[in-house]
Design an enzyme around this catalytic site. Structure first.
Site, mmCIF file in Angstrom:
data_model
loop_
_atom_site.group_PDB
_atom_site.id
_atom_site.type_symbol
_atom_site.label_atom_id
_atom_site.label_comp_id
_atom_site.label_asym_id
_atom_site.label_seq_id
_atom_site.Cartn_x
_atom_site.Cartn_y
_atom_site.Cartn_z
ATOM 1 N N ASP A 166 -115.586 -28.780 -34.886
ATOM 2 C CA ASP A 166 -115.282 -27.433 -35.376
ATOM 3 C C ASP A 166 -113.823 -27.299 -35.773
ATOM 4 O OD1 ASP A 166 -114.595 -27.836 -32.665
ATOM 5 O OD2 ASP A 166 -114.343 -25.688 -32.364
ATOM 6 N N SER A 189 -110.651 -26.451 -37.592
ATOM 7 C CA SER A 189 -110.375 -25.457 -38.627
ATOM 8 C C SER A 189 -109.858 -26.199 -39.858
ATOM 9 C CB SER A 189 -109.328 -24.470 -38.122
ATOM 10 O OG SER A 189 -108.141 -25.193 -37.850
ATOM 11 N N THR A 191 -106.611 -27.911 -39.129
ATOM 12 C CA THR A 191 -106.684 -29.053 -38.203
ATOM 13 C C THR A 191 -107.335 -30.267 -38.874
ATOM 14 O OG1 THR A 191 -106.814 -27.538 -36.340
ATOM 15 C CG2 THR A 191 -107.484 -29.792 -35.919
ATOM 16 N N LYS A 232 -117.708 -22.242 -33.682
ATOM 17 C CA LYS A 232 -116.408 -21.762 -33.181
ATOM 18 C C LYS A 232 -116.205 -20.365 -33.757
ATOM 19 C CE LYS A 232 -111.571 -22.575 -34.492
ATOM 20 N NZ LYS A 232 -110.850 -23.017 -33.289
ATOM 21 N N GLU A 244 -113.437 -21.438 -23.117
ATOM 22 C CA GLU A 244 -112.540 -22.597 -23.122
ATOM 23 C C GLU A 244 -111.096 -22.182 -22.844
ATOM 24 O OE1 GLU A 244 -112.528 -24.931 -26.736
ATOM 25 O OE2 GLU A 244 -111.060 -26.326 -25.941
ATOM 26 N N LYS A 298 -115.537 -24.779 -20.589
ATOM 27 C CA LYS A 298 -114.910 -25.950 -21.228
ATOM 28 C C LYS A 298 -113.427 -25.982 -20.856
ATOM 29 C CE LYS A 298 -114.174 -28.092 -25.760
ATOM 30 N NZ LYS A 298 -114.803 -28.397 -27.048
ATOM 31 N N SER A 353 -111.138 -33.070 -24.638
ATOM 32 C CA SER A 353 -110.383 -34.306 -24.387
ATOM 33 C C SER A 353 -108.883 -34.068 -24.472
ATOM 34 C CB SER A 353 -110.838 -35.448 -25.299
ATOM 35 O OG SER A 353 -110.707 -35.143 -26.657
ATOM 36 N N GLY A 354 -108.444 -33.107 -25.269
ATOM 37 C CA GLY A 354 -107.058 -32.635 -25.209
ATOM 38 C C GLY A 354 -105.967 -33.660 -25.454
ATOM 39 N N SER A 374 -117.366 -32.238 -24.148
ATOM 40 C CA SER A 374 -117.423 -31.516 -25.419
ATOM 41 C C SER A 374 -116.186 -31.948 -26.181
ATOM 42 C CB SER A 374 -117.426 -29.998 -25.169
ATOM 43 O OG SER A 374 -117.340 -29.294 -26.393
ATOM 44 N N GLY A 397 -113.652 -33.528 -29.038
ATOM 45 C CA GLY A 397 -113.391 -33.595 -30.468
ATOM 46 C C GLY A 397 -112.811 -34.956 -30.771
HETATM 47 P P1 13P Z 1 -110.465 -32.217 -28.199
HETATM 48 O O1 13P Z 1 -111.528 -32.929 -27.409
HETATM 49 O O2 13P Z 1 -109.926 -32.995 -29.360
HETATM 50 O O3 13P Z 1 -109.400 -31.615 -27.308
HETATM 51 O O4 13P Z 1 -111.193 -30.995 -28.913
HETATM 52 C C1 13P Z 1 -112.096 -30.264 -28.203
HETATM 53 C C2 13P Z 1 -112.079 -28.871 -28.679
HETATM 54 O O5 13P Z 1 -113.082 -28.350 -29.098
HETATM 55 C C3 13P Z 1 -110.799 -28.136 -28.620
HETATM 56 O O6 13P Z 1 -111.026 -26.771 -28.823
#
Ligand code: 13P
Length: 341
Positions: A23, A25, A28, A96, A176, A218, A260-261, A288, A290
């Site tokens: 998701d 944007s 991003t 999102k 989240e 999340k 994953s951050g 979850s 990204g």
């Molecule tokens: P990351 O796993 O890259 O942090 O992204 C997850 C996500 O949806 C952030 O809002």
């Protein structure tokens, strides 16, 4: 209506399955495409999501996909709308709905997530487009003085407002609250901040009448700051993280699906595995992700049509590794299976 919400929430955290966060944007995804030297056109964004969503067999490991507003309206090459394509594979489409983190007034260095105005009507449209779950992300920075209680409580209030509107619309809210791990802080400090954030969040969710079995959390994992001089290892991360959630996340919540951050792909997998290896827990612990699901796929693809299959193999492999971590059966040796399918 509530039984549907419960079923959807449980299906998203079914054994061995987790969520793909796709998701990003428009700004991003441009950053991600810049990293492979690809222009961010609407067609390139569509082609990239097409690669991910048509990966053969990945539905064994992926329960749901979070889409961006543009993507939920796009289609595969054969004309099938993406939400329909996903649903036909048993993958639940999500959306999102926040409009991003903006500066929090009178609070230098802090943000408040916007997007509540008109949200009821937007949710109604997203439901018609096929979305059955949603995501709203709030962010908190750690410094010696931050986050402030002001930032923690205003974001908790907005997260609960969003979540209540989702349940009214028959959509499962993923809440989240992301405590960012940039900085030099210790893992103890990350633990205390994460606890304060979770306490405020569940206070607001109760006050605003959320039905917790129809929600998912999340959160960040509890980590040392990325620039800290000495950083906690996998076991410490698992222990501090579980301590925070055990204290603050009610057992009525069916699942915790981590972001994953900015962790490396393999760290994100190993941390999830270490937490699940210490189970059973009151909730399912899943992913979850990204970046940690997509980075190898994006690099293998590189924007070239002849590399679509290589990109799909890379994505399939990470999904499979994280599926193993969801059941606590991952081992770094499994990474070697990677490339040939
Ligand atoms: P990351 O796993 O890259 O942090 O992204 C997850 C996500 O949806 C952030 O809002």
């Amino acid at each position: 209506m509530h039984t549907d919400l419960y079923e959807t929430a449980r299906a998203l955290v079914a054994e061995g399955k987790g969520i793909l966060a796709a998701d990003e944007s428009t700004s991003t995804i441009k950053k991600r495409f810049d990293s492979i030297g690809l222009e961010s056109t609407e067609e390139n964004r569509r082609a990239y999501r097409d690669l991910l969503f048509t990966t053969p067999g990945v539905e064994e490991y992926i329960s749901g996909v979070i889409l961006f507003d543009e993507t939920i309206r796009q289609s595969a090459l054969d004309g099938t709308p993406f939400p329909e394509l996903l649903a036909s594979k048993g993958v639940i489409p999500g959306i999102k709905v926040d409009l991003g983190a903006k500066p929090l007034p009178l609070a230098e260095g802090e943000t408040i997530t916007e997007g509540l105005d008109g949200l009821r009507e937007r949710l109604e449209e997203y439901y018609k487009l096929g979305a059955r779950f949603a995501k709203w992300r709030a962010t908190y920075s750690i410094t010696d003085d931050l986050p402030s209680e002001y930032c923690i409580w205003t974001n908790a209030h907005a997260l609960a407002r969003y979540a209540a509107l989702c349940q009214e619309a028959g959509i499962v809210p993923i809440v989240e609250p992301e405590v960012l791990m940039d900085g030099t802080h210790t893992i103890e400090r990350a633990y205390h901040v994460t606890c304060r954030v979770l306490f405020a969040l569940y206070t607001e969710l109760f006050d605003q009448r959320l039905d917790l079995p129809g929600t998912l959390l999340k959160p960040n994992m509890v980590l040392s700051g990325y620039e800290a001089s000495s950083r906690a290892g996998i076991d410490e991360v698992a222990e501090w993280s579980l301590r925070a959630y055990t204290k603050h996340v009610p057992a009525a919540v069916p699942g915790i699906v981590f972001l994953s951050g900015g962790q490396s792909d393999e760290d994100a997998t190993a941390h999830l595995n270490a937490m699940n290896a210490r189970g059973p827990h009151p909730w399912q612990l899943s992913f979850s992700y990204g970046r940690a699901l997509q980075a190898p796929a994006l690099n293998a693809w590189g924007g070239k049509p002849e590399n679509v299959e290589a990109g799909q193999r890379a994505y399939y492999h990470r999904a499979k590794m994280n599926s193993a971590a969801q059941t606590g059966t991952y081992a770094p040796e499994l990474e070697r299976e990677a490339v040939s399918v």
